[in-house]
Design a protein around this motif. Structure first.
Motif, short mmCIF file in Angstrom:
data_model
loop_
_atom_site.label_atom_id
_atom_site.label_comp_id
_atom_site.label_asym_id
_atom_site.label_seq_id
_atom_site.Cartn_x
_atom_site.Cartn_y
_atom_site.Cartn_z
N SER A 1 7.95 53.57 69.12
CA SER A 1 7.02 52.66 68.69
C SER A 1 6.70 51.69 69.76
CB SER A 1 7.16 51.94 67.47
OG SER A 1 7.31 52.76 66.35
N LEU A 2 5.54 51.42 70.22
CA LEU A 2 5.19 50.16 71.21
C LEU A 2 4.89 48.66 70.53
CD1 LEU A 2 4.91 49.72 74.19
CD2 LEU A 2 2.39 49.74 73.69
N THR A 3 5.91 47.83 70.70
CA THR A 3 5.79 46.74 69.95
C THR A 3 4.78 45.60 70.59
OG1 THR A 3 7.54 45.37 71.17
CG2 THR A 3 8.28 46.97 69.20
N ALA A 4 4.71 44.64 69.89
CA ALA A 4 3.76 43.79 70.46
C ALA A 4 4.29 42.86 71.61
CB ALA A 4 3.41 42.50 69.17
N ALA A 5 5.58 42.65 71.61
CA ALA A 5 6.43 42.09 72.43
C ALA A 5 6.38 42.93 73.76
CB ALA A 5 7.61 41.92 72.26
N GLU A 6 6.28 44.40 73.59
CA GLU A 6 6.28 45.25 74.91
C GLU A 6 4.87 45.33 75.35
OE1 GLU A 6 9.67 48.35 73.76
OE2 GLU A 6 7.96 48.36 72.83
N MET A 7 3.92 45.29 74.42
CA MET A 7 2.52 45.25 74.98
C MET A 7 2.28 43.95 75.94
SD MET A 7 0.42 46.46 71.49
CE MET A 7 -1.12 46.16 72.20
N GLU A 8 2.82 42.74 75.39
CA GLU A 8 2.66 41.76 75.89
C GLU A 8 3.30 41.37 77.46
OE1 GLU A 8 3.45 36.64 75.62
OE2 GLU A 8 4.01 38.09 74.12
N ARG A 9 4.57 42.25 77.57
CA ARG A 9 5.13 42.20 78.76
C ARG A 9 4.44 43.22 79.74
NH1 ARG A 9 11.46 44.54 79.78
NH2 ARG A 9 11.60 43.89 81.97
N LEU A 10 3.91 44.32 79.08
CA LEU A 10 3.02 45.17 80.24
C LEU A 10 1.79 44.25 80.80
CD1 LEU A 10 3.08 48.38 77.81
CD2 LEU A 10 4.26 48.19 80.02
#
Length: 234
Positions: free
Chosen positions: A138-147
């Motif tokens: 799963s792609l987390t909100a934190a990972e989306m922000e980092r991308l």
């Protein structure tokens, strides 16, 4: 017109690649080795490459759905299948604007207009490309922000313009990602940095040109409106 522009219109590649042909002394105009910056009159001058006469081709602009397993190259002796072989045999020699790796699929723009191709491929134009990405996990909100904030990997700064539309499905997730950088294998590299394996990567659009309902291995010609939009971007 300038000689390198003529060579590009003859389907010999980007204007920069054509300049290299001239500098290498492989181009002659009326029997004389051409100089970079020379101007020619195609209707009156005899222009040759390695002794072979050249003429302008009809300019062709197409959209191709590259399937997985095909290589984006006109010549690659190691490739089993070339994307260019999916196009009609009676087309002039064309090349792709940008690339998709062998394991990716989706929209590929092809043309023999070397000048336009060079403009669109230049990093300064930052033409957005939209991808549908499938990953394990799963792609987390934190990972989306980092991308979207960006990361430095191997000394290179990589950033996504936008990440949206996350759809979890069991042990996998699908989402869309917009890039304007175009680093080599950028999406796969960025997601690997987050610990995710990309299991599917499909390009949906390049600037104003959309994949639409094209099926894998099929192609279509770009229409006048699409060409006008591309020209304005370049």
């Amino acid at each position: 017109m300038r000689l390198q522009r003529f060579l590009a219109s003859a389907g010999l590649g980007s204007r920069r690649a054509c300049e290299q042909l001239i500098v290498a002394g492989r181009v002659r105009v009326n029997g004389r080795v051409a100089a970079l910056g020379s101007r020619v009159q195609p209707a009156a001058d005899r222009i040759t490459l390695n002794g072979r006469p050249l003429s302008t081709q009809r300019l062709t602009y197409g959209a191709l759905y590259k399937p997985v397993g095909y290589t984006c190259s006109n010549r690659d002796r190691h490739a089993e299948k070339l994307a260019i072989e999916l196009l009609p045999k009676d087309w002039p020699r064309v090349f792709s604007i940008g690339r998709l790796d062998r394991d990716s699929e989706g929209l590929l723009l092809v043309t023999n207009d070397g000048e336009l191709a060079q403009k669109l491929a230049h990093p300064r134009h930052k033409i957005p490309k939209t991808y549908e990405v499938g990953i394990r996990g799963s792609l987390t909100a934190a990972e989306m922000e980092r991308l979207q904030k960006g990361m430095t990997i191997g000394g290179e700064r990589m950033v996504a313009d936008r990440v949206f539309g996350v759809r979890p499905a069991g042990e996998t997730s699908t989402f869309q990602m917009v890039l304007s950088q175009g680093k080599k294998r950028q999406i796969r590299v960025m997601l690997a940095e987050l610990g995710h394996e990309v299991i599917r990567l499909k390009r949906l659009s390049i600037g104003p040109i959309n994949l639409g309902d094209l099926k894998p291995g099929k192609w279509r010609l770009l229409n006048d409106q699409e060409l006008a939009k591309l020209s304005r971007m370049g």
